[in-house]
Design an enzyme around this catalytic site. Sequence first.
Site, PDB file in Angstrom:
ATOM      1  N   LYS A 217     -13.037  -0.074  16.273  1.00 50.88           N
ATOM      2  CA  LYS A 217     -11.789  -0.575  16.052  1.00 50.88           C
ATOM      3  C   LYS A 217     -11.178  -0.652  17.865  1.00 50.88           C
ATOM      4  O   LYS A 217     -10.432  -1.817  18.391  1.00 50.88           O
ATOM      5  CB  LYS A 217     -10.844  -0.156  15.270  1.00 50.88           C
TER       6      LYS A 217
ATOM      7  N   PHE B 249      -3.841   2.842  14.878  1.00 54.11           N
ATOM      8  CA  PHE B 249      -4.487   3.867  13.502  1.00 54.11           C
ATOM      9  C   PHE B 249      -6.009   3.298  13.067  1.00 54.11           C
ATOM     10  O   PHE B 249      -5.680   2.102  13.109  1.00 54.11           O
ATOM     11  CB  PHE B 249      -4.024   4.249  13.103  1.00 54.11           C
TER      12      PHE B 249
ATOM     13  N   ASP C 213      -2.100 -10.405  12.495  1.00 55.66           N
ATOM     14  CA  ASP C 213      -2.907  -8.412  13.537  1.00 55.66           C
ATOM     15  C   ASP C 213      -1.758  -8.562  14.662  1.00 55.66           C
ATOM     16  O   ASP C 213      -2.195  -8.933  15.505  1.00 55.66           O
ATOM     17  CB  ASP C 213      -4.070  -8.492  14.128  1.00 55.66           C
TER      18      ASP C 213
ATOM     19  N   ALA D 297       1.713   1.392  11.829  1.00 51.84           N
ATOM     20  CA  ALA D 297       1.986   0.720  10.429  1.00 51.84           C
ATOM     21  C   ALA D 297       0.684   0.409   9.977  1.00 51.84           C
ATOM     22  O   ALA D 297      -0.383   0.304  10.324  1.00 51.84           O
ATOM     23  CB  ALA D 297       2.735  -0.409  10.904  1.00 51.84           C
TER      24      ALA D 297
ATOM     25  N   ASN E  75       1.090  -0.915  -0.021  1.00 50.48           N
ATOM     26  CA  ASN E  75       0.069  -0.184   0.344  1.00 50.48           C
ATOM     27  C   ASN E  75       0.722   1.929   0.082  1.00 50.48           C
ATOM     28  O   ASN E  75       2.011   1.087   0.146  1.00 50.48           O
ATOM     29  CB  ASN E  75      -0.791  -0.386   1.267  1.00 50.48           C
TER      30      ASN E  75
ATOM     31  N   LYS F 199     -10.072  -4.225  19.566  1.00 43.91           N
ATOM     32  CA  LYS F 199      -8.514  -4.737  20.030  1.00 43.91           C
ATOM     33  C   LYS F 199      -7.826  -4.473  21.385  1.00 43.91           C
ATOM     34  O   LYS F 199      -6.913  -3.771  21.626  1.00 43.91           O
ATOM     35  CB  LYS F 199      -7.788  -3.870  18.797  1.00 43.91           C
TER      36      LYS F 199
END
Length: 407
Positions: free
Chosen positions: A334, A320, A303, A272, A205, A338
């Site tokens: 998220k 992020f 992950d 990242a 990406n 997480k």
Amino acid sequence: MRLMKVLLGVCGGIAAYKAPELVRHFQKAGHQVAVALTPAATRFVSPLVLRTLADGGVLEGIFSTEERVAHVALADWADVVAVAPATAHTLARLATGMADEPVSLCFLATRARRIVFPAMNVNMWINPATQANVACLRQRGVEVVEPESGELACGWEGAGRLPGLDRIVELTVAAASGGDFSGVRVLVTAGPTREYLDPVRFLSNPSTGTMGFAIAARAASRGAEVTLVSGPVALPTPAGVRRIDVVSAADMREAVFAELAARPAQVVIAAAAVADYRPLQRASQKLKKGEARRSVELERTEDVLAELVRSFHPPVRVGFAAETENILANARDKLLRKDLSLVVANDVSAGSGAFGDALTTVWFVEREGEPVEVAAASKGAVADRLLDVVRRHLDAATHPDKTPSDS
Ligand code: CTP
């Protein structure tokens, strides 16, 4: 709090009119202040006013002083040298080590910590010449605080404003005591990952790593011990940062786990852009073209962030969220999924200012309170705002009577 001897360098920008008030702010917080003025600063602010206020004296010229070597005496006296406002011209002189007026002279002569607060027109600030001077000063261990964004005295809008006077006092005192992240270990992930199909082709990406590198640089200059685990990027390692280069998501997981096992971090910031999928098979030889259509089977990658949170559960965990729609709802999801302290959400749809652009707009999403927008800010400024929030979470983690929303 330790009381400091502050040598305040004032340069000839319009924000110099705040210098007498700034002296008072330092003094109200219990610190002693001396002032050095560039010749241009004396046109913007009255040396007489400063002489009346500053209890440590005022240095106006480099020749006409009562004391024998006044600049060396002041440079030795100071616990910290703060230049506010610092003009583009003075930044250039400080970066090249010139010493032909009081501010640069003391800056060169001192062995104290040095902190610089640039304030100028936005175009002067983002000019590559100024940015190169800032990078050079930071490389030498000088703390350069990103100017704030907003309406500027010159009529333009953008980055270039002097921070609030209380903030200048707070950051100066923190710099003098080794930074507000002194004794804190921070791990940052940055950049893209590459997931190879064959020896020469990969899925990736456009992440350039600038956000993660800016965070690592700012955390280091605020006193943190920083490890930066980075995918392939074309950026120099920030001063004082320990860097580990990786290629794939699997490499990143391995490096992060080895690092956290060897050196537990209180703060993890996952900036990242890790690939979520990799080719199920990686061909050992270059794939040759053949049929008109071809499919590649993909499998999920590790992950890194979710796994490290489960295994190490650092006190402050930042993720992020790069989104193209439902930005805040997805970021909140998220955060909970997480188990994070904070998610920095940004819009990566076309033309939104992410992926390598100079200015970016992000939202800070925490468990408590409404999302906070940080608009059209440089990545360095976002990094500083983010670290302020991290600092608040660290305080709450070490003083359980405080909540992360107490400021
Ligand atoms: N992250 C990670 N390892 C991965 C994927 C993401 O460490 N394999 C981290 C990123 O560094 C970032 C956050 O997790 O801090 C992003 O979360 P994620 O849910 O993976 O984001 P997207 O890939 O944007 O998610 P989705 O595809 O669900 O939108």
